[in-house]
Scaffold this motif. Structure first.
Motif, PDB file in Angstrom:
ATOM      1  N   GLU A 130       3.864 -50.607  38.864  1.00 60.28           N
ATOM      2  CA  GLU A 130       3.958 -49.388  38.066  1.00 60.28           C
ATOM      3  C   GLU A 130       5.424 -48.994  37.983  1.00 60.28           C
ATOM      4  OE1 GLU A 130       1.548 -46.491  40.065  1.00 60.28           O
ATOM      5  OE2 GLU A 130      -0.155 -47.865  40.200  1.00 60.28           O
ATOM      6  N   PRO A 131       5.760 -48.154  37.018  1.00 61.40           N
ATOM      7  CA  PRO A 131       7.166 -47.767  36.833  1.00 61.40           C
ATOM      8  C   PRO A 131       7.824 -47.255  38.113  1.00 61.40           C
ATOM      9  CG  PRO A 131       5.909 -47.111  34.926  1.00 61.40           C
ATOM     10  CD  PRO A 131       4.915 -47.636  35.921  1.00 61.40           C
ATOM     11  N   VAL A 132       7.068 -46.609  38.978  1.00 63.13           N
ATOM     12  CA  VAL A 132       7.655 -46.048  40.197  1.00 63.13           C
ATOM     13  C   VAL A 132       8.330 -47.105  41.061  1.00 63.13           C
ATOM     14  CG1 VAL A 132       5.512 -46.263  41.504  1.00 63.13           C
ATOM     15  CG2 VAL A 132       7.203 -44.570  42.202  1.00 63.13           C
ATOM     16  N   SER A 133       7.861 -48.344  40.999  1.00 60.12           N
ATOM     17  CA  SER A 133       8.451 -49.400  41.827  1.00 60.12           C
ATOM     18  C   SER A 133       9.647 -50.072  41.153  1.00 60.12           C
ATOM     19  CB  SER A 133       7.400 -50.461  42.155  1.00 60.12           C
ATOM     20  OG  SER A 133       7.073 -51.213  41.004  1.00 60.12           O
ATOM     21  N   GLY A 134       9.793 -49.815  39.859  1.00 58.79           N
ATOM     22  CA  GLY A 134      10.899 -50.445  39.141  1.00 58.79           C
ATOM     23  C   GLY A 134      10.524 -51.786  38.534  1.00 58.79           C
ATOM     24  N   LEU A 135       9.293 -52.216  38.745  1.00 57.97           N
ATOM     25  CA  LEU A 135       8.820 -53.481  38.161  1.00 57.97           C
ATOM     26  C   LEU A 135       7.359 -53.313  37.763  1.00 57.97           C
ATOM     27  CD1 LEU A 135       9.545 -56.478  37.568  1.00 57.97           C
ATOM     28  CD2 LEU A 135       8.501 -57.014  39.787  1.00 57.97           C
ATOM     29  N   TRP A 136       7.074 -53.465  36.486  1.00 58.05           N
ATOM     30  CA  TRP A 136       5.712 -53.252  36.015  1.00 58.05           C
ATOM     31  C   TRP A 136       5.428 -54.077  34.772  1.00 58.05           C
ATOM     32  CZ3 TRP A 136       9.809 -50.093  35.308  1.00 58.05           C
ATOM     33  CH2 TRP A 136      10.050 -49.575  34.043  1.00 58.05           C
ATOM     34  N   ILE A 137       4.220 -53.926  34.239  1.00 58.63           N
ATOM     35  CA  ILE A 137       3.794 -54.711  33.083  1.00 58.63           C
ATOM     36  C   ILE A 137       3.355 -53.768  31.970  1.00 58.63           C
ATOM     37  CG2 ILE A 137       2.033 -56.315  32.242  1.00 58.63           C
ATOM     38  CD1 ILE A 137       2.021 -57.487  35.117  1.00 58.63           C
ATOM     39  N   GLU A 138       3.782 -54.087  30.756  1.00 54.82           N
ATOM     40  CA  GLU A 138       3.367 -53.289  29.606  1.00 54.82           C
ATOM     41  C   GLU A 138       2.702 -54.165  28.559  1.00 54.82           C
ATOM     42  OE1 GLU A 138       6.394 -50.813  27.957  1.00 54.82           O
ATOM     43  OE2 GLU A 138       6.845 -49.825  29.879  1.00 54.82           O
ATOM     44  N   ASP A 139       1.806 -53.537  27.815  1.00 55.45           N
ATOM     45  CA  ASP A 139       1.093 -54.207  26.735  1.00 55.45           C
ATOM     46  C   ASP A 139       1.684 -53.759  25.411  1.00 55.45           C
ATOM     47  OD1 ASP A 139      -0.629 -55.333  24.954  1.00 55.45           O
ATOM     48  OD2 ASP A 139      -2.469 -54.612  25.917  1.00 55.45           O
ATOM     49  N   GLU A 140       2.199 -54.709  24.668  1.00 55.70           N
ATOM     50  CA  GLU A 140       2.747 -54.373  23.348  1.00 55.70           C
ATOM     51  C   GLU A 140       1.846 -54.868  22.235  1.00 55.70           C
ATOM     52  OE1 GLU A 140       6.779 -55.796  23.232  1.00 55.70           O
ATOM     53  OE2 GLU A 140       7.493 -53.911  24.115  1.00 55.70           O
ATOM     54  N   GLY A 141       0.635 -55.229  22.601  1.00 50.12           N
ATOM     55  CA  GLY A 141      -0.321 -55.650  21.595  1.00 50.12           C
ATOM     56  C   GLY A 141      -0.171 -57.090  21.122  1.00 50.12           C
ATOM     57  N   VAL A 142       0.703 -57.834  21.812  1.00 50.07           N
ATOM     58  CA  VAL A 142       0.884 -59.240  21.436  1.00 50.07           C
ATOM     59  C   VAL A 142      -0.259 -60.073  22.015  1.00 50.07           C
ATOM     60  CG1 VAL A 142       2.363 -61.266  21.681  1.00 50.07           C
ATOM     61  CG2 VAL A 142       3.380 -58.996  21.362  1.00 50.07           C
ATOM     62  N   LYS A 143      -0.970 -60.761  21.165  1.00 51.72           N
ATOM     63  CA  LYS A 143      -2.081 -61.600  21.609  1.00 51.72           C
ATOM     64  C   LYS A 143      -1.816 -63.052  21.250  1.00 51.72           C
ATOM     65  CE  LYS A 143      -4.519 -57.871  22.565  1.00 51.72           C
ATOM     66  NZ  LYS A 143      -4.525 -57.377  23.945  1.00 51.72           N
ATOM     67  N   PRO A 144      -1.430 -63.855  22.221  1.00 52.25           N
ATOM     68  CA  PRO A 144      -1.217 -65.282  21.920  1.00 52.25           C
ATOM     69  C   PRO A 144      -2.496 -65.872  21.324  1.00 52.25           C
ATOM     70  CG  PRO A 144      -0.364 -64.756  24.082  1.00 52.25           C
ATOM     71  CD  PRO A 144      -1.133 -63.550  23.625  1.00 52.25           C
ATOM     72  N   ARG A 145      -2.341 -66.673  20.284  1.00 53.63           N
ATOM     73  CA  ARG A 145      -3.513 -67.321  19.702  1.00 53.63           C
ATOM     74  C   ARG A 145      -3.996 -68.414  20.646  1.00 53.63           C
ATOM     75  NH1 ARG A 145      -3.614 -66.340  13.912  1.00 53.63           N
ATOM     76  NH2 ARG A 145      -5.168 -67.989  13.899  1.00 53.63           N
ATOM     77  N   ARG A 146      -5.296 -68.658  20.583  1.00 51.91           N
ATOM     78  CA  ARG A 146      -5.862 -69.636  21.500  1.00 51.91           C
ATOM     79  C   ARG A 146      -5.162 -70.997  21.404  1.00 51.91           C
ATOM     80  NH1 ARG A 146     -11.001 -69.220  24.145  1.00 51.91           N
ATOM     81  NH2 ARG A 146     -11.406 -67.418  22.846  1.00 51.91           N
ATOM     82  N   VAL A 147      -4.800 -71.365  20.195  1.00 51.13           N
ATOM     83  CA  VAL A 147      -4.182 -72.669  19.978  1.00 51.13           C
ATOM     84  C   VAL A 147      -2.777 -72.740  20.581  1.00 51.13           C
ATOM     85  CG1 VAL A 147      -3.160 -72.057  17.766  1.00 51.13           C
ATOM     86  CG2 VAL A 147      -3.751 -74.439  18.248  1.00 51.13           C
ATOM     87  N   GLU A 148      -2.195 -71.560  20.869  1.00 51.70           N
ATOM     88  CA  GLU A 148      -0.837 -71.538  21.428  1.00 51.70           C
ATOM     89  C   GLU A 148      -0.837 -71.592  22.952  1.00 51.70           C
ATOM     90  OE1 GLU A 148       0.588 -68.530  17.845  1.00 51.70           O
ATOM     91  OE2 GLU A 148       0.577 -67.843  19.930  1.00 51.70           O
ATOM     92  N   VAL A 149      -2.025 -71.511  23.552  1.00 47.32           N
ATOM     93  CA  VAL A 149      -2.107 -71.477  25.019  1.00 47.32           C
ATOM     94  C   VAL A 149      -2.619 -72.802  25.576  1.00 47.32           C
ATOM     95  CG1 VAL A 149      -3.190 -70.351  26.985  1.00 47.32           C
ATOM     96  CG2 VAL A 149      -2.496 -68.990  25.009  1.00 47.32           C
TER      97      VAL A 149
END
Length: 186
Positions: A130-149
């Motif tokens: 979480e932001p309090v620790s200085g290291l966290w994860i955010e979702d920007e709505g990017v969804k890799p396509r199945r074929v790209e994974v």
DNA sequence: TACTCGATCGGA
DNA sequence: CCGATCGAGTAA
């Protein structure tokens, strides 16, 4: 700027689905001077439970693995080969030890390089994602396509024996060349 | 307390 | 291919 992911999400038992879902999310670092650095996650590996002979939790509850027995949503950082810090996100409900190794982010390939470049070390172990620790994860709505994974066996876990070393629990996002810049129509 | 061996990387 | 480098896990 994306939205911080609520802690509850990380407490799912669907370790593989969570690992896959991390691709395309932003790993965000706040530097001491307050500036932020954000990079899309491109490569992860899932380590799932005491039965997974590649997972550190195979040894049960120890001082090192203790953090994995708590609720998901905190960092598990350990020293590997005496040199490299490895960054993992703990996932799952309490007493279901599992973690997802962040092996690569945009522009940084290899788990040791990720931590070195983002100044991540064991002082972040057990800290919340979480932001309090200085290291966290955010979702920007990017969804890799199945074929790209791509899925492949995990790296460097031959010690786990054929069955567990062969599990295709590494997820790699091969980003399309033109990502971010939609081609213009004539 | 005395071993062994890494969820890796960079250089020869 | 090899050395770096150190702490967790295990056996004693």
């Amino acid at each position: 700027m994306g939205t911080v992911i609520e802690a509850k999400v990380w407490q799912s038992r669907r370790t593989l689905a969570l690992a896959r879902s991390l691709l395309g999310k932003q790993l965000v670092r706040r530097w001491p001077d307050g500036r932020m650095e954000s990079r899309a996650i491109t490569e992860v590996e899932a380590y799932d439970g005491e039965h997974d002979l590649a997972c550190h939790a195979r040894a049960g509850r120890t001082r090192r693995t203790e953090v994995m027995y708590g609720p998901g949503g905190v960092w598990y950082v350990y020293l590997c080969y005496g040199i490299h810090e490895m960054l993992n996100l703990v996932v799952g409900p309490p007493d279901c030890p599992a973690a997802i190794l962040i092996r690569g982010v945009e522009g940084l390939s290899g788990p040791g390089r990720v931590t070195k470049n983002l100044a991540i070390d064991r002082t972040l172990n057990a800290a919340p994602a979480e932001p309090v620790s200085g290291l966290w994860i955010e979702d920007e709505g990017v969804k890799p396509r199945r074929v790209e994974v791509r899925t492949t066996p995990r790296i460097g876990v031959d010690y786990a024996g054929e069955i567990w070393a062969a599990k295709p629990w590494r997820f790699v996002w091969d980003r399309p060349a033109a990502a971010g810049k939609p081609a213009r129509e004539l």
